[in-house]
Design an enzyme around this catalytic site. Structure first.
Site, PDB file in Angstrom:
ATOM      1  N   HIS A   1      -6.793  -5.727  -1.744  1.00  0.00           N
ATOM      2  CA  HIS A   1      -5.757  -4.732  -1.468  1.00  0.00           C
ATOM      3  C   HIS A   1      -4.703  -5.383  -0.570  1.00  0.00           C
ATOM      4  O   HIS A   1      -5.035  -5.969   0.455  1.00  0.00           O
ATOM      5  CB  HIS A   1      -6.352  -3.505  -0.777  1.00  0.00           C
ATOM      6  CG  HIS A   1      -5.357  -2.395  -0.558  1.00  0.00           C
ATOM      7  ND1 HIS A   1      -4.722  -1.754  -1.599  1.00  0.00           N
ATOM      8  CD2 HIS A   1      -4.892  -1.814   0.578  1.00  0.00           C
ATOM      9  CE1 HIS A   1      -3.907  -0.821  -1.115  1.00  0.00           C
ATOM     10  NE2 HIS A   1      -3.985  -0.850   0.202  1.00  0.00           N
TER      11      HIS A   1
ATOM     12  N   SER B   1       0.835  -1.205   0.000  1.00  0.00           N
ATOM     13  CA  SER B   1       0.000   0.000   0.000  1.00  0.00           C
ATOM     14  C   SER B   1       0.872   1.259   0.000  1.00  0.00           C
ATOM     15  O   SER B   1       1.700   1.415  -0.902  1.00  0.00           O
ATOM     16  CB  SER B   1      -0.954  -0.039   1.198  1.00  0.00           C
ATOM     17  OG  SER B   1      -1.964   0.939   1.064  1.00  0.00           O
TER      18      SER B   1
ATOM     19  N   ASP C   1      -8.002  -2.672  -7.451  1.00  0.00           N
ATOM     20  CA  ASP C   1      -7.517  -2.401  -6.102  1.00  0.00           C
ATOM     21  C   ASP C   1      -8.568  -1.641  -5.289  1.00  0.00           C
ATOM     22  O   ASP C   1      -9.075  -0.598  -5.719  1.00  0.00           O
ATOM     23  CB  ASP C   1      -6.224  -1.592  -6.166  1.00  0.00           C
ATOM     24  CG  ASP C   1      -5.568  -1.455  -4.813  1.00  0.00           C
ATOM     25  OD1 ASP C   1      -4.702  -2.277  -4.493  1.00  0.00           O
ATOM     26  OD2 ASP C   1      -5.929  -0.521  -4.072  1.00  0.00           O
TER      27      ASP C   1
END
Length: 509
Positions: free
Chosen positions: A394, A238, A345
């Protein structure tokens, strides 16, 4: 000839295993007399039948065949743990917290930054992981973040140990290629996508020192063995994945300046390849979630005092915010980076104002989601090493299911191993006619892996999706129907029978 070598290798392993058992047994006995006071010897009486019954037994199967080796080594491990209980303690497998001695490098609130480490004696491979967790870009939303997510801005509540999972796991079953590396986890407490270089002052309520924290951790690790490393993999998920793209070249330059330019620095960016696209519906830039990606970064880069890679800065002078978007910064990087990115995502969809809250999506949202996958696929065309499944998710590399997801029959750990092999071949060939060009791996060892199917979760190995209302697992077709997928109309567009399309969806074709 081959069977003779196999027998010799098996016998050598047996001897090594038995030596380990004997050493552990001696160590276990020695532990009983530690502390300066030796217990007087007592006459040993034969164990009673009750003792013999209660004692844990680990009989070893010495069947001398190659196929039995894994089973045999598991038995050795169990026996070793019975003789030396401390080796079975989970704590020994965990990464331990160390705060930086340089007190000027801090988290947002001025508390000391730090890192977790599990050393692997004898290994010359190091994995340094950057944690993710969004960001804040104004005093107002940083204050809110501090009230609601303090561990991402302060070290006051960090636990003394962390358990490594996924690519940070020390277990070969969960982490087949990197399990024996030196593991380092750097907690995210700078809220600046690992880019900041500004102090906390009377004028600035918060410090933003993400880039400096990475540099300081690397310096601290040198005397712990990093100076003798062969490979350093800078990984992150991330915001940490974007942090890899922003810092991988700077880490390599730091090591070079310290006289350790022989360390092969590489990057692994997971779920940090964000797009600077237009939102599905425009909204005011009030907080991290509602603000368009470009506007949030434009504000943040000023607030954080950000540092971006030099070559990218020169390519985007005056508009350095471009360097936070993968497809723009990647082309300027000198060090190899493996990109892991879900085609759909969840974090990207969130900032694009597509909120999957349990209600079926509208037709416009469905088209937007499909287009997102196409746009992302286009930006990855020039990336030679990557793994991009058509899933709605994610982050993945620290998940315990990271070995299960596949693209075109290849798992992510396997793809990383192929990448490692191709880089090794390039270095070995350095200086001959292929100089500067990475050698392509065999066809059986692919490393450019991207799904071609156009819908979220059309890949049958995607992580499980659950109904947000009931919590029950959903099949691919249930999920697509929930997302507003019209089987009849899509079959008509594809020129096929609806039942055939349903069968393809259920099988993941």
């Amino acid at each position: 000839m081959g069977s003779g070598r196999a027998r010799m290798r098996t016998q050598a392993l047996f001897r090594s295993a038995l030596l380990v058992i004997l050493l552990l047994a001696e160590t276990s006995e020695a532990r009983k007399v530690r502390g300066g006071r030796t217990q007087p010897r007592r006459a040993h009486s034969p164990p009673s039948s009750r003792d013999r019954t209660d004692a844990e037994s680990f009989p070893l199967d010495f069947t001398a065949v190659e196929g039995n080796m894994d089973n045999f080594m598991t038995q050795v491990k169990n026996l070793a743990q019975s003789l030396y209980p401390c080796s079975a303690q989970k704590l020994d497998q965990d990464m331990k917290l160390h705060f930086l001695e340089n007190s000027s490098v801090t988290c947002n609130d001025g508390t000391p930054a730090g890192y977790y480490i599990k050393e692997s004696r004898g290994s010359r491979r190091w994995l340094v992981f950057l944690e993710g967790g969004w960001y804040c870009f104004s005093k107002q939303n940083c204050d809110t973040r501090y009230d609601t997510m303090r561990r991402l801005m302060s070290s006051t509540r960090w636990p003394p140990t962390r358990t490594g999972t996924g690519i940070l796991s020390p277990q070969p079953e969960e982490n087949p290629h990197w399990w024996n590396a030196n593991m380092v986890f750097i907690p995210y407490c700078s809220s600046d996508v690992w880019s900041g270089a500004s102090l906390k002052t009377e004028q600035n309520d918060y410090a933003f020192m993400g880039s400096l924290i990475i540099q300081e951790v690397i310096k601290t690790l040198l005397p712990k063995g990093l100076e003798n490393a062969k490979v350093l993999l800078l990984a992150g998920s991330s915001a940490g994945g974007t942090g890899v793209l922003l810092n991988v070249d700077r880490v390599a330059e730091l090591l070079k300046s310290k006289g350790h330019g022989s360390v092969q620095v590489r990057g692994l960016a997971d779920s940090g390849w964000f797009l600077d696209n237009k939102q599905y519906s425009c909204s005011d830039c009030v907080d991290t979630i509602s603000c368009a990606p470009t506007e949030a970064i434009k504000r943040g880069i000023r607030y954080w005092g950000s540092v971006v890679p030099e070559r990218c800065r020169l390519a985007h002078t005056g508009e350095e915010w471009n360097c936070f978007f993968g497809y723009k910064v990647y082309a300027t990087l000198r060090r190899p980076v493996f990109v892991v990115q879900w085609l759909f995502d969840e974090a990207q969809l969130t900032v694009d104002n597509i909120h999957l809250t349990g209600q079926p999506v509208q037709e416009g949202q469905w088209r937007y989601i499909q287009n997102l996958g196409s746009e992302l696929r286009n930006t990855l065309k020039a990336v030679p090493a990557m793994f991009a499944p058509a899933c709605l998710s994610h982050e993945v590399i620290t998940r315990n299911y990271w070995t299960e997801v596949q693209v075109k029959g290849t798992s992510l750990p396997r793809a990383l191993q192929c990448w490692d092999r191709s880089l090794h071949s390039s270095l070995r060939d350095h200086g001959n006619s292929t100089r500067g060009l990475p050698r392509l791996p065999p066809r059986s060892c692919p490393l450019h892996l991207i799904d071609s199917c156009p819908w979220p979760h059309c890949n049958p190995t995607c992580p499980t999706v659950r109904d947000q209302l009931t919590g029950k697992e959903m099949s691919a077709i249930q999920f697509l129907t929930h997302m507003g997928f019209d089987v009849q109309r899509m079959a008509q567009q594809q020129g096929m029978d609806p039942s055939k399309l349903l069968g393809m969806l259920n099988s993941g074709s």
